[in-house]
Design a protein around this motif. Structure first.
Motif, short mmCIF file in Angstrom:
data_model
loop_
_atom_site.label_atom_id
_atom_site.label_comp_id
_atom_site.label_asym_id
_atom_site.label_seq_id
_atom_site.Cartn_x
_atom_site.Cartn_y
_atom_site.Cartn_z
N MET A 1 61.39 27.08 18.01
CA MET A 1 61.46 25.71 17.48
C MET A 1 62.81 25.50 16.78
SD MET A 1 58.80 23.85 14.91
CE MET A 1 59.38 24.67 13.44
N ALA A 2 63.40 24.37 17.05
CA ALA A 2 64.67 24.06 16.39
C ALA A 2 64.43 23.77 14.92
CB ALA A 2 65.32 22.85 17.06
N MET A 3 65.46 23.97 14.11
CA MET A 3 65.29 23.72 12.68
C MET A 3 65.13 22.22 12.42
SD MET A 3 67.72 24.65 9.46
CE MET A 3 69.13 23.84 10.16
N ILE A 4 66.02 21.43 13.01
CA ILE A 4 65.94 19.99 12.82
C ILE A 4 65.72 19.34 14.18
CG2 ILE A 4 67.18 17.93 12.04
CD1 ILE A 4 68.88 19.82 10.28
N GLU A 5 64.63 18.57 14.29
CA GLU A 5 64.38 17.85 15.53
C GLU A 5 64.41 16.36 15.25
OE1 GLU A 5 60.82 19.45 17.66
OE2 GLU A 5 60.81 20.80 15.94
N VAL A 6 65.39 15.67 15.84
CA VAL A 6 65.48 14.22 15.70
C VAL A 6 64.87 13.61 16.95
CG1 VAL A 6 67.03 12.27 15.40
CG2 VAL A 6 67.58 14.45 14.33
N LYS A 7 63.78 12.85 16.77
CA LYS A 7 63.05 12.34 17.94
C LYS A 7 63.06 10.82 17.99
CE LYS A 7 59.56 16.00 17.94
NZ LYS A 7 58.19 16.22 17.48
N ASN A 8 63.75 10.27 18.96
CA ASN A 8 63.74 8.83 19.23
C ASN A 8 63.89 7.98 17.98
OD1 ASN A 8 61.50 10.30 21.08
ND2 ASN A 8 62.82 8.91 22.25
N VAL A 9 64.90 8.31 17.16
CA VAL A 9 65.04 7.60 15.89
C VAL A 9 65.81 6.29 16.06
CG1 VAL A 9 66.18 7.66 13.63
CG2 VAL A 9 64.84 9.60 14.42
N THR A 10 65.26 5.23 15.51
CA THR A 10 65.97 3.95 15.46
C THR A 10 66.11 3.55 14.00
OG1 THR A 10 65.11 3.25 17.59
CG2 THR A 10 65.92 1.52 16.12
N LYS A 11 67.33 3.14 13.65
CA LYS A 11 67.57 2.72 12.27
C LYS A 11 68.41 1.46 12.30
CE LYS A 11 68.23 2.67 7.85
NZ LYS A 11 67.14 2.31 6.95
N GLN A 12 67.93 0.45 11.61
CA GLN A 12 68.68 -0.81 11.58
C GLN A 12 69.02 -1.20 10.16
OE1 GLN A 12 65.68 -3.04 13.75
NE2 GLN A 12 67.17 -3.35 15.41
N PHE A 13 70.21 -1.76 9.98
CA PHE A 13 70.56 -2.42 8.72
C PHE A 13 70.64 -3.90 9.04
CE2 PHE A 13 72.56 1.79 7.80
CZ PHE A 13 71.74 2.12 6.74
N GLY A 14 69.62 -4.64 8.68
CA GLY A 14 69.60 -6.06 9.05
C GLY A 14 69.55 -6.17 10.56
N ASP A 15 70.53 -6.85 11.14
CA ASP A 15 70.56 -7.02 12.60
C ASP A 15 71.29 -5.89 13.29
OD1 ASP A 15 69.20 -9.35 12.42
OD2 ASP A 15 70.99 -10.63 12.38
N LEU A 16 71.99 -5.10 12.49
CA LEU A 16 72.84 -4.05 13.06
C LEU A 16 72.02 -2.80 13.36
CD1 LEU A 16 75.92 -3.50 13.59
CD2 LEU A 16 75.89 -2.29 11.41
N THR A 17 72.02 -2.40 14.63
CA THR A 17 71.32 -1.17 15.00
C THR A 17 72.29 -0.01 14.87
OG1 THR A 17 69.99 -2.42 16.54
CG2 THR A 17 69.98 -0.03 16.79
#
Lengths: 244, 225, 220
Positions: A1-17
């Motif tokens: 298992m990897a130490m850090i797994e980032v899975k399908n993350v979406t992050k928005q600031f207001g309208d900005l993706t």
């Protein structure tokens, strides 16, 4: 298992993706360098991993613990130490107390043990003589080196470094990078956002190029500065632009 | 049971009260403005003496300023109004006593502001003036004083607002200022909320715009050396 | 004319002065606590994300700073009985003065809170501190150090202002002096004595607070 797994993350600031359905894994070893134009979500990714920003969608697992659960944050932050571009050395205490505060308060370490450990790391970043200094008696480069030592005090499995030399002049940048190179050689696992290509060339084992909240390429250092650069017009342009 | 006399005594507002309030405003404003004017002039003198290079001269104004800054204004007023005539044998009218006390009190605080504003100008500015061939006096007027003034003005306005509030103290020696009239009317009409509402309003009306002005000026000059 | 302090030999007046000192102390003590707590509440309101809290906080500070304390205390003194609330003058003074001092305390505390920028939170969180721990070990130690000097200034002002409470018949130091003067008619001696007493007390407080400030001061 990897130490850090980032899975399908979406992050928005207001309208900005800032992060767009982003996925990537990080292992326990080596130095990974994240590069790319400004505002492409590199810093945001690190901040999300450390739970400083809430993610809108997806999940990040650090040693199997999700950042979406607030109860895990303490453990996650212990696993991943972080240093920022605008790091602050807490002004109401001296350097030694800055280093020992978190292990004493959070890990219930004894004062003597914490101070021994602090001196060990201060020596490692070449600032053993500064343990009684205050934040305003330190240069920017010294502050960043102390911040690195402070992050190491919690014995993290990885260091997240967010453009830690961007606010420094070239000389100080060099002294901070030297510390990082030494740490890398000792096998400290690091995840860095940086524009210092010389540093990437020297110690990186893996390079991620990000743009527009997406991963453009994820390759080894040699491939990146070799074949990838030649083939990918965009990356070549970027590297030329920042003077590589 | 209230008899006719009592009802008459606790009379409601009358048209004449408007005049009473107007006169009271006159008293408050004249006491405040006059004492601010005198206080500012004396304060500047204090402040300049505080900037002297001679340690003894520099210390002298403190003998007056520190007791004034560190004791209650009421005590100062009573000392001047009741104490001085007995001690020095001069008879002071309430108005004069009020002006003397408020002027000296303003001067003590203003002196500190002037001193601090001049100190805030870095030595390099003096050196720049000398380097351009200005003498000490010329450098002070043309280089230092102008910059110090910009630092001083917002703080001075804040002090002035404070002194306007402090002028209400004169009602305690029965001078008919706004506060005193408010007190008399609130007892007479038995309608404290209406009366004190008006009194609050009058002070606020003068202070608030000045306070905003001070904020605005303070933000505008926010330059760092 | 010669100064005449013989009245100080009269135990009756000494007792009166003691009572006055006690009342001044009581008012100062309670106003110090309530004034700080109120100031803290309004500082937090002014920093709040809720707009209505910010407006209330701003108005509170504006209003209290732009009207005389004497008017405020008269407002309570003449106003409370009309509302059917009967209290002693000392309590009325404590209410009025706590509210008055809260406005300046609010500004001092707010300046302290604003000195702690987002970077401090980031660093503390990244070291593993939770919100409460961050406030306890980082935010409060820094903001209280920054606010210390103005808070002491407000404290000195508070002591000065207690002397106006005699206007609503409180027998504080000033009230006691006024009563004594009414009987012995030595205004210069009495008020000069009072002035010197306040001056010595406040100078002492200034000196002590400066020594403390020197030890705890931080340059941001």
């Amino acid at each position: 298992m990897a130490m850090i797994e980032v899975k399908n993350v979406t992050k928005q600031f207001g309208d900005l993706t800032v992060l767009d359905n982003f996925s990537v894994d990080f292992d326990h070893s080596g130095v990974t360098v994240l590069i790319g134009p400004s505002g492409t979500g590199k810093s945001t990714l690190l901040r999300c991993i450390n739970g400083l920003e809430k993610i809108d969608e997806g999940d990040i697992l650090v040693d199997g613990l999700s950042v979406n659960n607030k109860k895990n944050l303490k453990q996650i932050r212990k696993t991943c130490g972080m240093v920022f571009q605008q790091t602050v050395i807490f002004p109401h205490m001296n350097v030694l107390d800055n280093l020992t505060m978190s292990p004493i308060k959070l890990l219930r370490m004894s004062k003597a043990e914490a101070e021994d450990k602090a001196r060990y790391y201060l020596d490692k970043v070449g600032l053993a003589s500064k343990e009684k200094s205050r934040h305003n008696e330190l240069s920017g480069g010294e502050q960043q080196r102390i911040a690195i030592a402070r992050a190491l005090m919690m014995s993290p499995e990885a260091l997240l470094l967010d453009e830690i030399t961007s606010a420094l002049d070239p000389e100080m940048t060099r002294e901070v990078l030297n510390i990082l190179v030494n740490l890398a050689k000792e096998g400290v696992c690091m995840l860095c956002v940086t524009h210092e290509m010389s540093f990437a060339k020297e110690v990186a084992s893996r390079i991620l190029f990000m743009e527009g909240g997406k991963l453009v390429c994820d390759v080894s250092k040699d491939d990146f500065f070799g074949s990838v650069r030649e083939e990918n017009e965009r990356i070549n342009k970027f590297l030329s632009f920042i003077g590589e | 049971m209230q008899d006719v006399h009592t009802i008459g005594k606790y009379a409601d507002f009358a048209v004449g009260d408007i005049r009473t309030f107007a006169e009271a405003c006159g008293v408050t404003l004249s006491v405040t403005l006059l004492s601010l004017l005198i206080g500012t002039v004396i304060g500047i003198i204090f402040g300049l003496i505080r900037c002297s290079k001679n340690k003894l001269i520099r210390f002298l104004p403190l003998i007056i300023m520190e007791p004034l800054r560190n004791s209650p204004l009421v005590v100062q007023l009573f000392l001047v109004y009741y104490g001085l005539p007995v001690m020095a044998g001069i008879l002071l009218k309430d108005y004069t006593a009020a002006i003397i006390t408020l002027s000296l009190n303003t001067a003590a605080f203003f002196g500190v502001l002037v001193h601090n504003s001049i100190l805030a100008i870095p030595v390099s500015q003096w050196e720049a003036g000398y380097a351009l061939g200005h003498g000490k006096f010329s450098t002070f007027i043309n280089v230092i004083a102008r910059q110090a003034l910009r630092l001083l003005i917002p703080q001075a306005i804040t002090l002035y607002i404070g002194q306007l509030q402090c002028s209400s103290i004169v009602s305690l020696i029965s001078l008919r200022d706004i506060t005193r009239v408010g007190q008399l009317l609130s007892v007479r009409t038995m309608r404290p909320f209406a009366v004190w509402g008006i009194v609050f309003g009058l002070y606020y009306l003068v202070s608030f715009p000045l306070a905003r002005l001070a904020d605005y000026l303070a933000k505008r000059i926010d330059y760092t050396y | 004319m010669k100064l005449n302090y013989r009245f100080l030999k009269n135990p009756q007046y000494i007792a009166l002065l003691k009572e006055g000192a006690l009342n001044t102390l009581i008012i100062t003590f309670f106003c110090l606590i309530f004034g700080f707590l109120l100031g803290l509440i309004f500082a937090l309101m002014r920093q709040s994300k809720v707009k209505i809290f910010r407006i209330i906080g701003a108005f509170w500070v504006d209003f209290l700073r732009n009207t005389p304390f004497l008017v405020q205390i008269f407002f309570f003194y003449y106003g409370l009985p009309v509302l059917g609330i009967q209290t002693s003058p000392v309590i009325t003074s404590i209410i009025a003065l706590s509210i008055n001092i809260s406005a300046v305390n609010c500004e001092a505390i707010r300046a302290g809170l604003m000195a702690v920028k987002k970077d401090y939170f980031d660093c503390a969180y990244a070291l593993g501190f939770d919100k409460i721990q961050t406030i306890r070990y980082v935010v409060l130690p820094i903001s209280l150090r920054v606010a210390f000097k103005p808070l002491v200034n407000n404290f000195i002002n508070l002591i000065l202002t207690t002397s106006t409470c005699f206007s609503i018949t409180v027998v504080d130091l000033m009230g006691a002096s006024k009563i004594i003067n009414g009987r012995v008619d030595r205004p210069f001696e009495i008020y000069m004595m009072l002035l010197v007493m306040y001056f010595c007390l406040l100078t002492l407080i200034s000196i002590i607070s400066k020594a403390i400030d020197k030890r705890i001061a931080i340059k941001l």
